[in-house]
Write an enzyme that holds these catalytic residues in place. Structure first.
Site, PDB file in Angstrom:
ATOM      1  N   ARG A 186       0.844  -1.186   0.000  1.00 30.46           N
ATOM      2  CA  ARG A 186       0.000   0.000   0.000  1.00 30.46           C
ATOM      3  C   ARG A 186       0.885   1.244   0.000  1.00 30.46           C
ATOM      4  NH1 ARG A 186      -3.457  -2.790  -1.656  1.00 30.46           N
ATOM      5  NH2 ARG A 186      -5.468  -3.275  -0.711  1.00 30.46           N
TER       6      ARG A 186
ATOM      7  N   HIS B 286      -0.586   0.264  -9.667  1.00 29.86           N
ATOM      8  CA  HIS B 286      -1.346  -0.636  -8.776  1.00 29.86           C
ATOM      9  C   HIS B 286      -1.913  -1.844  -9.544  1.00 29.86           C
ATOM     10  CE1 HIS B 286      -3.740  -0.901  -4.780  1.00 29.86           C
ATOM     11  NE2 HIS B 286      -3.568  -2.107  -5.305  1.00 29.86           N
TER      12      HIS B 286
HETATM   13  N1  NDP Z   1      -0.301  -4.015  -5.098  1.00 31.95           N
HETATM   14  C1  NDP Z   1      -1.234  -4.915  -5.296  1.00 31.95           C
HETATM   15  O1  NDP Z   1      -1.671  -5.125  -6.421  1.00 31.95           O
HETATM   16  C2  NDP Z   1      -1.738  -5.723  -4.152  1.00 31.95           C
HETATM   17  C3  NDP Z   1      -1.399  -5.421  -2.859  1.00 31.95           C
HETATM   18  N2  NDP Z   1      -1.811  -6.222  -1.831  1.00 31.95           N
HETATM   19  C4  NDP Z   1      -1.411  -5.880  -0.459  1.00 31.95           C
HETATM   20  O2  NDP Z   1      -0.664  -6.965   0.086  1.00 31.95           O
HETATM   21  C5  NDP Z   1      -0.999  -7.073   1.465  1.00 31.95           C
HETATM   22  C6  NDP Z   1      -0.598  -8.425   2.005  1.00 31.95           C
HETATM   23  O3  NDP Z   1      -1.487  -9.417   1.548  1.00 31.95           O
HETATM   24  P1  NDP Z   1      -1.469 -10.895   2.177  1.00 31.95           P
HETATM   25  O4  NDP Z   1      -0.117 -11.488   2.098  1.00 31.95           O
HETATM   26  O5  NDP Z   1      -2.586 -11.636   1.558  1.00 31.95           O
HETATM   27  O6  NDP Z   1      -1.792 -10.585   3.715  1.00 31.95           O
HETATM   28  P2  NDP Z   1      -1.578 -11.527   4.961  1.00 31.95           P
HETATM   29  O7  NDP Z   1      -2.537 -11.053   6.003  1.00 31.95           O
HETATM   30  O8  NDP Z   1      -1.643 -12.956   4.561  1.00 31.95           O
HETATM   31  O9  NDP Z   1      -0.078 -11.238   5.440  1.00 31.95           O
HETATM   32  C7  NDP Z   1       0.275 -10.105   6.141  1.00 31.95           C
HETATM   33  C8  NDP Z   1       1.652 -10.298   6.749  1.00 31.95           C
HETATM   34  O10 NDP Z   1       2.052  -9.092   7.395  1.00 31.95           O
HETATM   35  C9  NDP Z   1       2.466  -9.380   8.729  1.00 31.95           C
HETATM   36  N3  NDP Z   1       2.174  -8.243   9.619  1.00 31.95           N
HETATM   37  C10 NDP Z   1       1.007  -7.592   9.811  1.00 31.95           C
HETATM   38  N4  NDP Z   1       1.147  -6.617  10.727  1.00 31.95           N
HETATM   39  C11 NDP Z   1       2.436  -6.653  11.115  1.00 31.95           C
HETATM   40  C12 NDP Z   1       3.191  -5.907  12.053  1.00 31.95           C
HETATM   41  N5  NDP Z   1       2.639  -4.914  12.777  1.00 31.95           N
HETATM   42  N6  NDP Z   1       4.481  -6.233  12.214  1.00 31.95           N
HETATM   43  C13 NDP Z   1       5.056  -7.240  11.509  1.00 31.95           C
HETATM   44  N7  NDP Z   1       4.387  -7.988  10.602  1.00 31.95           N
HETATM   45  C14 NDP Z   1       3.093  -7.695  10.410  1.00 31.95           C
HETATM   46  C15 NDP Z   1       1.650 -10.586   9.136  1.00 31.95           C
HETATM   47  O11 NDP Z   1       2.267 -11.229  10.234  1.00 31.95           O
HETATM   48  P3  NDP Z   1       1.689 -12.602  10.831  1.00 31.95           P
HETATM   49  O12 NDP Z   1       1.914 -13.650   9.756  1.00 31.95           O
HETATM   50  O13 NDP Z   1       2.519 -12.854  12.021  1.00 31.95           O
HETATM   51  O14 NDP Z   1       0.241 -12.368  11.103  1.00 31.95           O
HETATM   52  C16 NDP Z   1       1.666 -11.391   7.840  1.00 31.95           C
HETATM   53  O15 NDP Z   1       2.833 -12.140   7.751  1.00 31.95           O
HETATM   54  C17 NDP Z   1      -2.491  -6.750   1.482  1.00 31.95           C
HETATM   55  O16 NDP Z   1      -2.921  -6.353   2.750  1.00 31.95           O
HETATM   56  C18 NDP Z   1      -2.604  -5.646   0.447  1.00 31.95           C
HETATM   57  O17 NDP Z   1      -2.508  -4.393   1.067  1.00 31.95           O
HETATM   58  C19 NDP Z   1      -2.557  -7.337  -2.054  1.00 31.95           C
HETATM   59  C20 NDP Z   1      -2.914  -7.676  -3.319  1.00 31.95           C
HETATM   60  C21 NDP Z   1      -2.560  -6.896  -4.462  1.00 31.95           C
HETATM   61  O1  3PY Z   2      -6.435  -7.080  -3.475  1.00 31.39           O
HETATM   62  C1  3PY Z   2      -5.877  -6.025  -3.117  1.00 31.39           C
HETATM   63  O2  3PY Z   2      -5.719  -5.719  -1.938  1.00 31.39           O
HETATM   64  C2  3PY Z   2      -5.398  -5.118  -4.140  1.00 31.39           C
HETATM   65  O3  3PY Z   2      -4.685  -4.203  -3.864  1.00 31.39           O
HETATM   66  C3  3PY Z   2      -5.809  -5.413  -5.537  1.00 31.39           C
HETATM   67  O4  3PY Z   2      -5.179  -4.627  -6.451  1.00 31.39           O
END
Ligand code: NDP
Ligand code: 3PY
Length: 312
Positions: free
Chosen positions: A227, A275
Site C-alpha cells: 500500500r 497498482h
Molecule cells: N499491489 C497490489 O496489487 C496488491 C497489494 N496487496 C497488499 O498486500 C498485502 C498483504 O497481503 P497478504 O499477504 O494476503 O496478507 P496476509 O494477512 O496474509 O499477510 C500479512 C503479513 O504481514 C504481517 N504483519 C502484519 N502486521 C504486522 C506488524 N505490525 N508487524 C510485523 N508484521 C506484520 C503478518 O504477520 P503474521 O503472519 O505474524 O500475522 C503477515 O505475515 C495486502 O494487505 C494488500 O494491502 C494485495 C494484493 C494486491
Molecule cells: O487485493 C488487493 O488488496 C489489491 O490491492 C488489488 O489490487
C-alpha cells in the site's frame, strides 16, 4: 441463499453468472441504491455504507486481499457492519503467482544491473560493469503472510539470502524469520532488497520512512507492492538522492492515481506500475468464495477471516 454483489469497476454480469454456476440454487443479484431486500452474503469492494448498514448478514467477502478500505470506512461508520458479522478476504486466488512474477523479475533486473545498463545506453556508453554477488544481495520481505510467503518461495531457488519479517515467527525452509517490532532493526541490517507485502494497519502505516531506510545496506533497493501509505515518499526520494538507495520499484502510492506533479514520475531511478502488481482474478476468486460459503453453510471451519481488531 441470497447474495448481493457490489464492485465499482468489475464486470458485474460476469461475476453474477459465475457465482450462479458455482453455487447452484443461490439467488445472486447486483446491489443497487435503495435495495433493502434481505441477503445472506455480501461480496464487496469500496461498498457504499448503506449497502451493508443494518443488514443481518452471515458474512461479507472483500473482493481483494487488502481490507484497509473497508476497515477505514467501518471506523468512520461503526454501524456499517455489526461486530458479529464475519468479514473475509481473498487469500491468494491467483495473486500469489502475480506477485511472484513481479518480484522475481525485478530482483533479477537489479541483480543483473539492467538499471545501470539502461542508464549507460542513454549515454551511448559501452561499459561492462562488475557483477553483483548473490551473497551481497540479501532480500528482506516485510510481511510473510499469504503473498509474502509466495514471493519468498519463488525467490528461494535463485540462491539469494532470504529473510522475512512478520508479527509472529515463521518456519519457512531456507528463510530467516524475524518477528515483532524488536526484530525489525536486525532484519533491516544487511538487507539489500526490501520488498513490502504488509497489510495497511495502524502499526504499519508510514513504516518505510527515513529511519527504516537508513538501516538498509548501502546501495539498496525498495519494492513497494502493498500500500502507498506504507512508504513516506519524500523520505524515499531523499534516500535516493543521498545514495543510500540505488533504486525503487513502486506499484502503490500515497495518492492513487498518482498526481502528475509527483516527483516520482520523472525520477530516473524510480520504476513504476499503476497498482497492478496483483489483481483479483475473477474465476479463482469466485471458486474460493463459493467454496468458503459452502463450508460456512455446512458449519465447517474456513480460513480468510479478517481480525478486525488486528486490522488484517
Ligand atoms: N499491489 C497490489 O496489487 C496488491 C497489494 N496487496 C497488499 O498486500 C498485502 C498483504 O497481503 P497478504 O499477504 O494476503 O496478507 P496476509 O494477512 O496474509 O499477510 C500479512 C503479513 O504481514 C504481517 N504483519 C502484519 N502486521 C504486522 C506488524 N505490525 N508487524 C510485523 N508484521 C506484520 C503478518 O504477520 P503474521 O503472519 O505474524 O500475522 C503477515 O505475515 C495486502 O494487505 C494488500 O494491502 C494485495 C494484493 C494486491
Ligand atoms: O487485493 C488487493 O488488496 C489489491 O490491492 C488489488 O489490487
Amino acid at each position: 441463499m441470497d447474495i448481493i454483489f457490489y464492485h465499482p469497476t468489475f464486470d458485474t454480469q460476469y461475476w453474477l453468472k459465475a457465482l450462479l454456476t458455482a453455487l447452484p440454487g443461490a439467488r445472486v443479484r447486483e446491489w443497487k441504491r435503495g435495495d433493502n431486500q434481505p441477503a445472506d452474503y455480501a461480496l464487496v469492494w469500496h461498498p457504499p455504507v448503506e449497502m451493508l448498514q443494518g443488514r443481518d448478514l452471515k458474512a461479507v467477502f472483500a473482493l481483494g486481499a487488502g481490507v484497509d478500505s473497508i476497515l477505514s470506512k467501518l471506523k468512520a461508520h461503526p454501524d456499517m457492519l455489526a461486530d458479529n458479522i464475519p468479514l473475509f478476504r481473498l487469500e491468494d486466488t491467483g495473486m500469489g503467482e502475480q506477485m511472484q512474477e513481479y518480484a522475481v523479475s525485478q530482483v533479477l533486473h537489479w541483480f543483473r544491473r539492467f538499471d545501470d545498463y539502461q542508464a549507460l545506453k542513454q549515454q551511448a556508453r559501452w561499459e561492462p560493469l562488475t557483477d553483483y554477488q548473490r551473497e551481497d544481495f540479501t532480500i528482506g520481505i516485510l510481511g510473510a503472510g499469504v503473498l509474502g510467503s509466495k514471493v519468498a518461495e519463488a525467490l528461494a531457488p535463485w540462491g539469494f539470502p532470504l529473510r522475512c519479517w512478520s508479527r509472529t515467527r515463521k518456519d519457512y525452509p531456507g528463510i530467516t524469520s524475524f518477528a515483532g517490532a524488536d526484530e525489525l532493526s536486525p532484519f533491516l541490517q544487511g538487507t539489500r532488497v526490501l520488498i513490502n507485502l504488509l497489510p495497511n494497519t495502524a502499526e504499519t502505516v508510514g513504516i518505510i520512512n527515513r529511519g527504516l531506510l537508513n538501516q538498509l545496506a548501502d546501495n539498496s533497493y525498495v519494492m513497494n507492492l502493498a500500500r502507498g501509505v506504507h512508504l513516506v515518499e519524500a523520505d524515499l526520494l531523499k534516500a535516493l538522492e543521498s545514495g543510500k538507495l540505488k533504486g525503487a520499484m513502486l506499484d502503490v502510492y500515497s495518492k492513487e492515481p498518482l498526481p502528475p506533479e509527483s516527483p516520482l514520475w520523472a525520477h530516473p531511478r524510480v520504476a513504476m506500475t499503476p497498482h497492478v502488481a496483483a489483481v483479483t482474478r475473477p474465476a479463482e476468486a469466485v471458486s474460493y468464495i463459493a467454496r468458503t460459503i459452502t463450508h460456512l453453510e455446512q458449519g465447517e471451519s474456513v480460513t480468510g477471516r479478517v481480525d478486525r481488531q488486528r486490522g488484517y
